[in-house]
Write a protein that holds these residues in place. Structure first.
Motif, PDB file in Angstrom:
ATOM      1  N   ILE A  99       0.824  -1.224   0.000  1.00  0.00           N
ATOM      2  CA  ILE A  99       0.000   0.000   0.000  1.00  0.00           C
ATOM      3  C   ILE A  99       0.851   1.263   0.000  1.00  0.00           C
ATOM      4  CG2 ILE A  99      -0.291  -0.159   2.536  1.00  0.00           C
ATOM      5  CD1 ILE A  99      -3.129   1.153   1.947  1.00  0.00           C
ATOM      6  N   ARG A 100       0.416   2.222  -0.798  1.00  0.00           N
ATOM      7  CA  ARG A 100       1.002   3.574  -0.751  1.00  0.00           C
ATOM      8  C   ARG A 100      -0.126   4.543  -0.442  1.00  0.00           C
ATOM      9  NH1 ARG A 100       4.936   6.375  -5.098  1.00  0.00           N
ATOM     10  NH2 ARG A 100       6.355   5.055  -3.908  1.00  0.00           N
ATOM     11  N   HIS A 101       0.173   5.484   0.451  1.00  0.00           N
ATOM     12  CA  HIS A 101      -0.870   6.452   0.830  1.00  0.00           C
ATOM     13  C   HIS A 101      -0.227   7.786   1.190  1.00  0.00           C
ATOM     14  CE1 HIS A 101      -4.500   8.061   2.687  1.00  0.00           C
ATOM     15  NE2 HIS A 101      -5.146   7.071   2.086  1.00  0.00           N
ATOM     16  N   ALA A 127       7.705   7.155   5.737  1.00  0.00           N
ATOM     17  CA  ALA A 127       8.634   6.031   5.483  1.00  0.00           C
ATOM     18  C   ALA A 127       8.473   5.441   4.094  1.00  0.00           C
ATOM     19  CB  ALA A 127       8.412   4.927   6.525  1.00  0.00           C
ATOM     20  N   HIS A 128       9.567   4.906   3.585  1.00  0.00           N
ATOM     21  CA  HIS A 128       9.566   4.181   2.308  1.00  0.00           C
ATOM     22  C   HIS A 128      10.619   3.077   2.479  1.00  0.00           C
ATOM     23  CE1 HIS A 128       9.042   3.157  -1.725  1.00  0.00           C
ATOM     24  NE2 HIS A 128       9.165   4.322  -2.326  1.00  0.00           N
ATOM     25  N   PRO A 129      10.251   2.070   3.299  1.00  0.00           N
ATOM     26  CA  PRO A 129      11.272   1.102   3.723  1.00  0.00           C
ATOM     27  C   PRO A 129      11.950   0.334   2.593  1.00  0.00           C
ATOM     28  CG  PRO A 129       9.064   0.417   4.421  1.00  0.00           C
ATOM     29  CD  PRO A 129       8.938   1.812   3.922  1.00  0.00           C
ATOM     30  N   SER A 160      10.718  14.288   2.863  1.00  0.00           N
ATOM     31  CA  SER A 160      11.017  13.065   2.122  1.00  0.00           C
ATOM     32  C   SER A 160      10.966  11.805   2.987  1.00  0.00           C
ATOM     33  CB  SER A 160      12.407  13.184   1.484  1.00  0.00           C
ATOM     34  OG  SER A 160      12.817  11.931   1.004  1.00  0.00           O
ATOM     35  N   ARG A 161      10.064  10.902   2.629  1.00  0.00           N
ATOM     36  CA  ARG A 161      10.009   9.606   3.321  1.00  0.00           C
ATOM     37  C   ARG A 161      11.239   8.762   2.999  1.00  0.00           C
ATOM     38  NH1 ARG A 161       4.685   8.770  -0.033  1.00  0.00           N
ATOM     39  NH2 ARG A 161       5.469   8.341  -2.110  1.00  0.00           N
ATOM     40  N   VAL A 162      11.813   9.002   1.810  1.00  0.00           N
ATOM     41  CA  VAL A 162      13.012   8.252   1.420  1.00  0.00           C
ATOM     42  C   VAL A 162      14.153   8.628   2.375  1.00  0.00           C
ATOM     43  CG1 VAL A 162      14.718   7.902  -0.397  1.00  0.00           C
ATOM     44  CG2 VAL A 162      12.294   8.095  -0.996  1.00  0.00           C
ATOM     45  N   ALA A 163      14.303   9.921   2.627  1.00  0.00           N
ATOM     46  CA  ALA A 163      15.367  10.375   3.535  1.00  0.00           C
ATOM     47  C   ALA A 163      15.152   9.813   4.930  1.00  0.00           C
ATOM     48  CB  ALA A 163      15.394  11.897   3.580  1.00  0.00           C
ATOM     49  N   LEU A 211      17.647  14.097  -3.752  1.00  0.00           N
ATOM     50  CA  LEU A 211      16.196  13.930  -3.619  1.00  0.00           C
ATOM     51  C   LEU A 211      15.447  14.998  -4.395  1.00  0.00           C
ATOM     52  CD1 LEU A 211      16.077  13.434   0.245  1.00  0.00           C
ATOM     53  CD2 LEU A 211      15.861  11.626  -1.473  1.00  0.00           C
ATOM     54  N   ARG A 212      14.272  14.651  -4.827  1.00  0.00           N
ATOM     55  CA  ARG A 212      13.392  15.588  -5.532  1.00  0.00           C
ATOM     56  C   ARG A 212      12.738  16.526  -4.508  1.00  0.00           C
ATOM     57  NH1 ARG A 212       7.782  15.207  -6.701  1.00  0.00           N
ATOM     58  NH2 ARG A 212       7.694  13.430  -5.275  1.00  0.00           N
ATOM     59  N   THR A 213      12.488  17.771  -4.917  1.00  0.00           N
ATOM     60  CA  THR A 213      11.706  18.657  -4.036  1.00  0.00           C
ATOM     61  C   THR A 213      10.259  18.154  -4.057  1.00  0.00           C
ATOM     62  OG1 THR A 213      11.538  20.136  -5.911  1.00  0.00           O
ATOM     63  CG2 THR A 213      13.061  20.773  -4.198  1.00  0.00           C
ATOM     64  N   GLN A 214       9.736  17.879  -2.876  1.00  0.00           N
ATOM     65  CA  GLN A 214       8.416  17.240  -2.778  1.00  0.00           C
ATOM     66  C   GLN A 214       7.323  18.315  -2.854  1.00  0.00           C
ATOM     67  OE1 GLN A 214       8.404  13.533  -1.940  1.00  0.00           O
ATOM     68  NE2 GLN A 214      10.418  13.939  -2.798  1.00  0.00           N
ATOM     69  N   THR A 215       7.204  18.915  -4.022  1.00  0.00           N
ATOM     70  CA  THR A 215       6.291  20.062  -4.171  1.00  0.00           C
ATOM     71  C   THR A 215       4.842  19.707  -3.787  1.00  0.00           C
ATOM     72  OG1 THR A 215       6.450  19.486  -6.500  1.00  0.00           O
ATOM     73  CG2 THR A 215       7.499  21.525  -5.838  1.00  0.00           C
ATOM     74  N   HIS A 249      19.577   8.410  -6.640  1.00  0.00           N
ATOM     75  CA  HIS A 249      18.352   9.219  -6.602  1.00  0.00           C
ATOM     76  C   HIS A 249      17.188   8.237  -6.693  1.00  0.00           C
ATOM     77  CE1 HIS A 249      15.218  12.080  -7.584  1.00  0.00           C
ATOM     78  NE2 HIS A 249      16.040  13.101  -7.551  1.00  0.00           N
ATOM     79  N   PRO A 250      16.157   8.401  -5.831  1.00  0.00           N
ATOM     80  CA  PRO A 250      15.074   7.413  -5.860  1.00  0.00           C
ATOM     81  C   PRO A 250      14.151   7.538  -7.070  1.00  0.00           C
ATOM     82  CG  PRO A 250      14.564   9.157  -4.287  1.00  0.00           C
ATOM     83  CD  PRO A 250      15.957   9.414  -4.786  1.00  0.00           C
ATOM     84  N   GLY A 251      14.239   8.660  -7.789  1.00  0.00           N
ATOM     85  CA  GLY A 251      13.332   8.907  -8.896  1.00  0.00           C
ATOM     86  C   GLY A 251      11.961   9.318  -8.353  1.00  0.00           C
ATOM     87  N   PRO A 252      11.174  10.036  -9.089  1.00  0.00           N
ATOM     88  CA  PRO A 252      11.502  10.603 -10.391  1.00  0.00           C
ATOM     89  C   PRO A 252      12.483  11.766 -10.265  1.00  0.00           C
ATOM     90  CG  PRO A 252       9.288  11.289  -9.686  1.00  0.00           C
ATOM     91  CD  PRO A 252       9.789  10.349  -8.649  1.00  0.00           C
ATOM     92  N   VAL A 253      13.470  11.789 -11.171  1.00  0.00           N
ATOM     93  CA  VAL A 253      14.477  12.860 -11.144  1.00  0.00           C
ATOM     94  C   VAL A 253      13.903  14.102 -11.827  1.00  0.00           C
ATOM     95  CG1 VAL A 253      16.761  13.553 -11.988  1.00  0.00           C
ATOM     96  CG2 VAL A 253      16.383  11.192 -11.236  1.00  0.00           C
TER      97      VAL A 253
HETATM   98  N1  ASP Z   1       9.642   7.864  -5.495  1.00  0.00           N
HETATM   99  C1  ASP Z   1      10.002   8.350  -4.198  1.00  0.00           C
HETATM  100  C2  ASP Z   1       8.813   8.340  -3.260  1.00  0.00           C
HETATM  101  O1  ASP Z   1       7.797   7.804  -3.577  1.00  0.00           O
HETATM  102  C3  ASP Z   1      10.692   9.674  -4.243  1.00  0.00           C
HETATM  103  C4  ASP Z   1       9.904  10.813  -4.808  1.00  0.00           C
HETATM  104  O2  ASP Z   1       8.707  10.691  -5.093  1.00  0.00           O
HETATM  105  O3  ASP Z   1      10.508  11.876  -4.947  1.00  0.00           O
HETATM  106  O4  ASP Z   1       8.915   8.882  -2.183  1.00  0.00           O
END
Ligand code: ASP
Length: 293
Positions: A99-101, A127-129, A160-163, A211-215, A249-253
């Motif tokens: 699940i993603r939410h 989180a994005h384990p 950023s959940r990735v961070a 990381l991408r800026t999470q606009t 980089h986790p993408g999308p770049v």
């Molecule tokens: N794909 C990664 C995420 O879902 C990073 C991102 O969206 O920037 O968190």
């Protein structure tokens, strides 16, 4: 015992080592249909390109059946609560629900209602384990091990959940983590080295996670434009020079905002390796959760 992966802390260090070892074998093509007759349901309430297809490919490689739920046509748009959607899916007997939410904590809450393993495919900024696991796997492959290595995370770290997942996991594996961001993208952690200038960090770093800026998580625009942000935080070939620094980089770049064209093509840039490794790591995660009960 039914297990879930809602954040990186759900697995011990020993278990993570086992998962990464398994992923190495899978990457070499050493796998069979160990998940035959098992069902994996993907339900993504937020957009995804890589993560959803990566889970699908991973499950199918191990012989599982996969159902991708299209949220736009699901009953949650008719007012069904999330826990009711989850328990109804669970009644169909899946072994795992990915699940993603957009709300942090949703996978953890749902894990209390279901009889299948919940796998977090990303929840809000929390989180994005599996991304952190595949990043660790990719870094280990590039650096031998992350132990004692300097890893710099650059960008919109606060959102950023990735961070968040990477910081926990990298520190547990004894990497020295440095965060580089403008003040308004810097999280409030006290146990991590923080720098505000990219040039200061790259002197002694072994790898950078950009990381991408999470606009989508900014309530109002923080920078006048992404181009202004890029002036200070874009990873360029000029900046890296001939240093032995790996770039992830986790993408999308955001091309030419996060990383410039030249650096994206450089062999030290491991973005596509991360995607390749991601399938193998997710195979190992699904197999562990589904078979280790
Ligand atoms: N794909 C990664 C995420 O879902 C990073 C991102 O969206 O920037 O968190």
């Amino acid at each position: 015992m039914l297990r879930h992966l809602t954040d990186t802390r759900d697995f011990s260090k020993e278990e993570i080592k086992e998962i990464l070892l398994k992923a190495s074998q899978f990457l070499n093509g050493d796998y069979t249909d160990t998940l035959k007759k098992k069902l994996v349901i993907n339900i993504f309430f937020e957009n995804s390109t890589r993560t959803r297809s990566s889970f699908e490919v991973a499950a199918k490689r191990l012989g599982a059946e996969v159902v991708n739920l299209d949220v736009a046509t699901s009953s949650s748009t008719k007012g069904e609560t999330l826990s009711d959607t989850a328990t109804n899916l669970d009644a169909m007997g899946p072994s795992a629900i990915v699940i993603r939410h957009s709300n942090p904590g949703v996978p953890k809450i749902l894990s209390r209602y279901v009889k299948s393993s919940i796998v977090n495919g990303g929840d809000g900024a929390y989180a994005h384990p599996t991304q952190a696991l595949l990043d660790l796997f990719t870094l280990n492959k590039a650096l031998g091990s992350v132990e004692g290595k300097n890893i710099t995370i650059v960008g919109d770290i606060k959102n950023s959940r990735v961070a968040n997942s990477n910081i926990e996991l990298l520190q547990r594996f004894n990497a020295n983590v440095t965060l580089v961001a403008p003040v308004h993208f810097m999280p409030s952690y006290s146990n991590v080295r923080k720098l505000y200038k990219l040039e200061d960090a790259i002197k002694d770093t072994d790898a950078i996670i950009s990381l991408r800026t999470q606009t989508e998580r900014h309530q109002y625009p923080i920078y006048a434009s992404l181009k202004d942000y890029a002036l200070d935080y874009k990873i360029t070939k000029k900046l890296i020079g001939d240093k032995k620094i790996f770039l992830l980089h986790p993408g999308p770049v955001h091309r030419n905002i996060d990383i410039d064209d030249d650096m994206l093509e450089d062999e030290r840039t491991l973005v596509l390796k991360q995607v390749e490794n991601g399938v193998a790591v997710r195979m190992a995660v699904l197999e562990k959760l589904i078979l280790d009960r």
